[in-house]
Design a protein around this motif. Structure first.
Motif, PDB file in Angstrom:
ATOM      1  N   ALA B  48      47.130  59.373  41.592  1.00  0.00           N
ATOM      2  CA  ALA B  48      46.654  58.001  41.826  1.00  0.00           C
ATOM      3  C   ALA B  48      47.097  57.575  43.207  1.00  0.00           C
ATOM      4  N   VAL B  51      49.960  52.088  42.443  1.00  0.00           N
ATOM      5  CA  VAL B  51      50.232  51.600  41.092  1.00  0.00           C
ATOM      6  C   VAL B  51      49.044  50.765  40.616  1.00  0.00           C
ATOM      7  N   GLU B  52      48.513  50.000  41.545  1.00  0.00           N
ATOM      8  CA  GLU B  52      47.345  49.166  41.252  1.00  0.00           C
ATOM      9  C   GLU B  52      46.214  49.990  40.625  1.00  0.00           C
ATOM     10  N   ASP B  53      46.068  51.193  41.119  1.00  0.00           N
ATOM     11  CA  ASP B  53      45.058  52.122  40.633  1.00  0.00           C
ATOM     12  C   ASP B  53      45.152  52.363  39.119  1.00  0.00           C
ATOM     13  N   LEU B  54      46.390  52.260  38.611  1.00  0.00           N
ATOM     14  CA  LEU B  54      46.620  52.573  37.195  1.00  0.00           C
ATOM     15  C   LEU B  54      46.076  51.478  36.286  1.00  0.00           C
ATOM     16  N   PHE B  55      45.764  50.333  36.877  1.00  0.00           N
ATOM     17  CA  PHE B  55      45.287  49.207  36.070  1.00  0.00           C
ATOM     18  C   PHE B  55      43.775  49.052  36.163  1.00  0.00           C
ATOM     19  N   LYS B  56      43.090  50.090  36.678  1.00  0.00           N
ATOM     20  CA  LYS B  56      41.674  49.857  36.961  1.00  0.00           C
ATOM     21  C   LYS B  56      40.811  49.746  35.709  1.00  0.00           C
ATOM     22  N   ASN B  57      41.391  50.079  34.543  1.00  0.00           N
ATOM     23  CA  ASN B  57      40.662  49.873  33.299  1.00  0.00           C
ATOM     24  C   ASN B  57      40.561  48.413  32.887  1.00  0.00           C
ATOM     25  N   ILE B  58      41.368  47.592  33.532  1.00  0.00           N
ATOM     26  CA  ILE B  58      41.311  46.168  33.195  1.00  0.00           C
ATOM     27  C   ILE B  58      40.303  45.521  34.134  1.00  0.00           C
ATOM     28  N   PRO B  59      39.192  45.047  33.583  1.00  0.00           N
ATOM     29  CA  PRO B  59      38.129  44.521  34.462  1.00  0.00           C
ATOM     30  C   PRO B  59      38.661  43.451  35.408  1.00  0.00           C
ATOM     31  N   LEU B  62      39.111  39.796  34.619  1.00  0.00           N
ATOM     32  CA  LEU B  62      40.123  39.375  33.648  1.00  0.00           C
ATOM     33  C   LEU B  62      41.518  39.363  34.246  1.00  0.00           C
ATOM     34  N   ARG B  63      41.628  39.762  35.493  1.00  0.00           N
ATOM     35  CA  ARG B  63      42.956  39.905  36.097  1.00  0.00           C
ATOM     36  C   ARG B  63      43.525  38.553  36.509  1.00  0.00           C
ATOM     37  N   LEU B  64      44.823  38.449  36.422  1.00  0.00           N
ATOM     38  CA  LEU B  64      45.519  37.249  36.885  1.00  0.00           C
ATOM     39  C   LEU B  64      45.720  37.409  38.395  1.00  0.00           C
ATOM     40  N   ARG B  66      47.335  35.465  40.514  1.00  0.00           N
ATOM     41  CA  ARG B  66      48.476  34.727  41.080  1.00  0.00           C
ATOM     42  C   ARG B  66      49.724  35.157  40.317  1.00  0.00           C
TER      43      ARG B  66
END
Ligand code: PLP
Lengths: 482, 478
Positions: B48, B51-59, B62-64, B66
């Motif tokens: 990867a 680290v951000e890459d690891l969350f790419k399943n979260i559309p 829907l991301r926060l 802030r």
């Protein structure tokens, strides 16, 4: 060095006439029990063991050495979030100004306590992206039950009694058990080949008799169900509520919020995500968070603030009531509060980043050697399978789990979730180092290549070998008898 | 919307009250070991970029976008100062003498209990699912089960429930599993009001009716029960000693209940069993209790310990974990979690209860406590509570204007009637240095002029005399 001294049962150590705790002489001029109570109410003292202080301490200290624990071992137990338990929490929770507060003392004499609890209500609402919080439930399962009772009260209030709660087949057993006690019929929803909610099955079973859909997201396979926005839209279109099992909040702190992805109600496991120690099985704390329209139904009391004074608000006419006596598992909430106050916003996000990084790293290290049926990326945990090994070499998930103990690692959660054969659910948490993860991965590879028969007899180096569980259940011995 | 729904965060800083937080900082203390270099190496292995890459399943939608609005990080020194400040805003049982009871008591906790529970091999372990790596906890829980069986005179005890109120509710769920054809739950009004509220909440959507039997004389009159008990009675629930402190006619009640084939459920005070008859001796089928008094601090209501014991014949309907004795492959005695087919992780919606995490550490504390006291220590503790409570009641009832509300034998709690506004009384007594008692009118409007006072073995004669003088002074000042 392990000592067996005084590890016989307390009852076997008992020696008539020994004593640990002694009491002062009675300093008031009244007669004894026989003069104060009718004779027929009285009994002799219960037949408890008699041990001296040093016996007692040696017993429990030597016994404690027969446990694995976070403070002694890597504990990658999936779904349980076995992270480090900071020592400052223990010290602060033991301060007399916190520990010696009676639950029914006046609000005016518990302002510090109420401040902390009020802050926790707000902090947990913010992390959830929801509006109101009840801190009352004693653990995750009780949080589920509380929220489902809230859902039932909400629909009763709307004069739309609904009878069904839909639950994915990968869910934890407490979900359907809680649904039953809350008076609902639990209906299982299939997982698809990717391990996500099977949308066709959901659509087929969702109707206007559905009160709630309970989802664990990330789910018990460690996958974030990216269909969540569609799922919540479907559920809401039927007027039903979306419940989130928040056992896996360690994976999303500050990354996404349940309220933002359409959840109406959820529970936290403070003993997981916010590191209240597990205590060999508890205590926990399972607060719930809900949207505004469900808030009137929350248990009483809530902490409320008026000017700069805090009070317990019992005036909640639509409340479901309460699910336990007193306020809640405050000692665990206090530890959670200390934890969140130590981390701050950036720290919470760091927790999640590193929990997910550690899990993905371990997954990357293991995926060549073990099947991981649901893809090569995960959130805070993943589920590997020993199915191939079992077919090929008769090595089961249980064999691997038991052998890991020999190497000083606690076993992963095995045989859960039920949707994976020979499941090994691995959650390293953020409080482990790369060195630890590497050593664990190396050990897993080594075990994989060991002789099957040798593994069937593991563990080989602990104080006992595999217990006969069938005998335990067939001829239950649940207490010592002379 | 009430103020507490939203966290007030003027300019993104922490709390608006009492806060010692320094300005927002660029660091945290999140107990993380990974250095930047570690993270780089790990990402490389993963394949990867970040680290951000690891969350790419979260559309993305829907991301926060802030930081969370939670207060800024505190160092250990600052945190200790902050909690210390909060402690100062509480009046603990060390600051004012505690006569409060109602299920939570200021009993003495021997140091050995704290030392045992502070072993991190216990408190940082999980539920003992892997028996070979958990023999310490398992044996301790087996000892706890035995100690509770010995204490109650019942045949078996489980490894704990949450606390006293939900333990009552669980006992009815259990009764329902034993007698699914019955639906009337009779509960005495003298049972802890919060336990009854819990019961009502748990059972709200199940096919049972709860009938509350009134207790105008401060106990359940068996004649009152005789009128209500019938062939549809699932169980009869009493608390002994009850919420007012009084003893119940447990033997007569048990007999009436059993004549109609119902189950007799008793909520008891563990300390009282140093003196009083044990539930097993007077015919209880299920005995439950709040175990806080067994070596657990009050901490504003929890965590506590739900105790449950029952007859052997009902054990397969019992909620919660059970530890059983067995042997390992070499024939060595050992312990495991057993009869798990009752539990949610196996039976799911058909389980006897939804409980999973219980109160393990507090069961351990109770085991250490009971072992520390032994039979003689428990008896002496109970006797001190009894005698000191009677001494105090004797001092109070001779004060003109104050009387004992009920004419019943009692153990360590009793209820007095006072002239005037009870909450004003309690407020003034607190100023004089006493958490003097519970305002009964909170739960029983007809007892609006009553205070229930609890006396533990810790109370000295001086404190008892002091409280009596404070009552006296109040009456004189009226
Ligand atoms: C996914 C999931 N849901 C619910 C629970 C139940 O939570 P608790 O054990 O706190 O009651 C657990 C914990 O074991 C869990 O892992």
């Amino acid at each position: 060095m392990q000592s067996n001294q005084s590890t016989e049962l307390l009852f076997e150590l008992s020696h008539a006439g020994r004593r640990c705790h002694r009491l002062p002489a009675c300093d008031v001029p009244v007669g004894d029990a026989k003069t104060l109570l009718p004779a027929e109410e009285l009994s002799d003292a219960p037949p408890l063991p008699e041990v001296a202080e040093s016996d007692l301490i040696r017993h429990f200290v030597n016994l404690s050495k027969r446990n694995m624990s976070i403070d002694t071992n890597f504990y990658p137990l999936g779904s349980c979030t076995m992270k480090y338990n900071p020592k400052r929490h223990e010290r602060l929770a033991a301060l007399p100004g916190m520990a010696n507060i009676h639950p029914l003392q006046t609000d005016a004499s518990s302002q510090g306590m109420l401040y902390m609890l009020w802050e926790m209500q707000n902090i947990l609402a913010e992390i959830a992206g929801l509006d109101a919080v009840s801190l009352q439930p004693a653990a995750g399962a009780q949080g589920e039950l509380t929220a489902l009772l809230v859902a039932a009260a909400y629909f009763r209030d709307r004069k739309e009694p609904r009878k069904r709660v839909l639950i994915p087949d990968s869910a934890h057993g407490t979900n359907p058990a809680s649904a039953s006690i809350a008076g609902f019929e639990a209906v299982a929803i299939k997982s698809d080949a990717r391990g996500l909610v099977d949308m066709d099955d959901l659509k087929a079973k969702l109707d206007d008799n559905t009160a709630a859909f309970m989802i664990t997201n990330p789910n018990t396979l460690g996958l974030f169900d990216h269909q969540i926005a569609d799922i919540t839209k479907l559920v809401h279109a039927q007027g039903a509520l979306v419940y989130l099992d928040g056992a896996n909040m360690n994976a999303i702190l500050g990354v996404t919020r349940p309220g933002d992805f359409g959840v109406d109600m959820m529970h936290y496991n403070v003993h997981k995500t916010f590191t209240g120690p597990h205590g060999a099985g508890g205590p926990g704390s399972g607060p719930i968070a809900v949207r505004t329209h469900l808030a009137p139904f929350l248990p009483a009391p809530q902490v409320a603030k008026h000017g700069d004074q805090f009070h317990l608000d019992y005036d909640r006419p639509k409340s479901i009531g309460r699910v336990r006596s007193f306020f809640g598992n405050v000692g665990i909430l206090l530890r959670g509060y200390c934890y969140i106050r130590t981390l701050g916003p950036a720290g919470l996000r760091e927790v999640t980043d590193n929990a997910v990084l550690n899990a993905n790293y371990l997954l990357a290290r293991l995926k060549g050697a073990f099947e991981v049926p649901h893809g090569d990326r995960c959130m805070h945990e993943f589920v590997a399978s020993a199915w191939g090994l079992k077919r090929e070499k008769q090595i089961s998930a249980m064999d691997i789990a038991k052998r890991l103990l020999d190497f000083g690692y606690h076993a992963p959660t095995v045989y859960f979730p039920l949707v994976v054969r020979e499941a090994m659910m691995i959650e390293p948490t953020e409080t482990e180092s790369k060195e630890t993860l590497d050593a664990f991965a190396d050990t897993m590879m080594k075990i994989r290549d060991e002789d099957a028969d040798f593994l069937h007899h593991a563990p080989h180096t602990l104080s006992i070998s595999r217990p006969d569980e069938i005998k335990a259940a067939k001829e239950p011995i649940l207490r010592w008898t002379p | 919307m009430p103020a507490f729904y939203r966290y007030p965060l003027p300019n993104g800083r922490g709390s608006d009250f009492l806060d010692v937080a320094s300005p927002r900082r660029g660091f945290s203390l999140s107990y993380i070991l990974n250095t930047h270099a570690d993270q780089e190496a790990m990402l490389h292995t993963i394949g990867a970029r970040s680290v951000e890459d690891l969350f790419k399943n979260i559309p993305d939608g829907l991301r926060l976008k802030r930081p969370l609005r939670v207060p800024p990080a505190l160092t250990e020194i600052e945190l200790q100062q902050h909690i210390g400040e909060l402690c100062k805003r509480n009046q603990s049982a060390d600051d004012a003498v505690c006569f409060l009871g109602g299920g939570s008591y200021d009993h003495f906790i021997p140091a050995v209990v704290d030392v045992v529970a502070a072993r991190s091999e216990y408190y940082t372990a999980y539920t003992p699912y892997q028996a070979e790596a958990s023999q310490g906890s398992l044996q301790a829980f087996f000892e706890y089960q035995t100690l509770i069986a010995q204490l109650t005179g019942m045949e078996v005890a489980n490894a704990s429930l949450y606390e006293g109120g939900s333990a009552v509710a669980e006992s009815v769920l259990m009764a329902l599993a034993i007698h699914p054809d019955r639906s009337r739950v009779l509960v005495a009004e003298s049972v802890h009001p919060e336990y009854r509220r819990t019961l009502g909440t748990y059972l709200a959507n199940l096919p049972v009716q709860i009938v509350t039997l009134s207790t105008p004389e401060g106990f359940l009159d068996p004649d009152e029960l005789r009128k209500s008990v019938n062939d549809n009675t699932l169980c009869v629930i009493v608390q002994h000693p009850n919420f007012f402190g009084a003893l119940e006619e447990v033997e007569a009640i048990g007999k009436l209940c059993h004549e109609k084939g119902g189950l007799f459920v008793v909520s008891f005070d563990p300390i009282s069993l140093g003196l009083l008859k044990r539930p097993g001796q007077y015919g209880a089928d299920i005995a439950v209790a709040e175990g806080q008094c067994l070596g657990n601090p009050m901490v504003y209501g929890g965590p506590y310990l739900g105790i449950m014991a029952c007859r052997q014949e009902f054990v397969r309907k019992m909620p919660g974990r059970l530890v059983g004795q067995t042997v390992d492959r070499n024939g060595k005695r050992c312990w495991v979690l057993t009869l798990q087919t009752r539990e949610q992780h196996i039976r799911r919606e058909k389980a006897t209860s939804n409980i999973c995490t219980n109160q393990g550490l507090f069961a351990l504390r109770a085991a250490a406590y009971l072992a520390a006291l032994g039979p003689n220590g428990l008896r002496e503790t109970a006797e001190l509570c009894l005698r000191k409570a009677h001494y105090l009641s004797g001092l109070l009832k001779v004060i003109p204007g104050i009387s004992l509300r009920f004419d019943r034998p009692f153990f360590k709690e009793f209820t007095v009637q006072v002239p005037g506004d009870v909450s004003a009384w309690l407020e003034r007594l607190l100023k004089a240095g006493y958490h003097a008692g519970l305002e009964l009118g909170r739960w029983y409007p007809s007892l609006h002029d009553c205070i229930t006072i609890a006396v533990t073995e810790k109370r000295t004669r001086q404190e008892l005399d002091g409280l009596a003088s404070a009552f006296h002074a109040e009456i004189k000042g009226m």
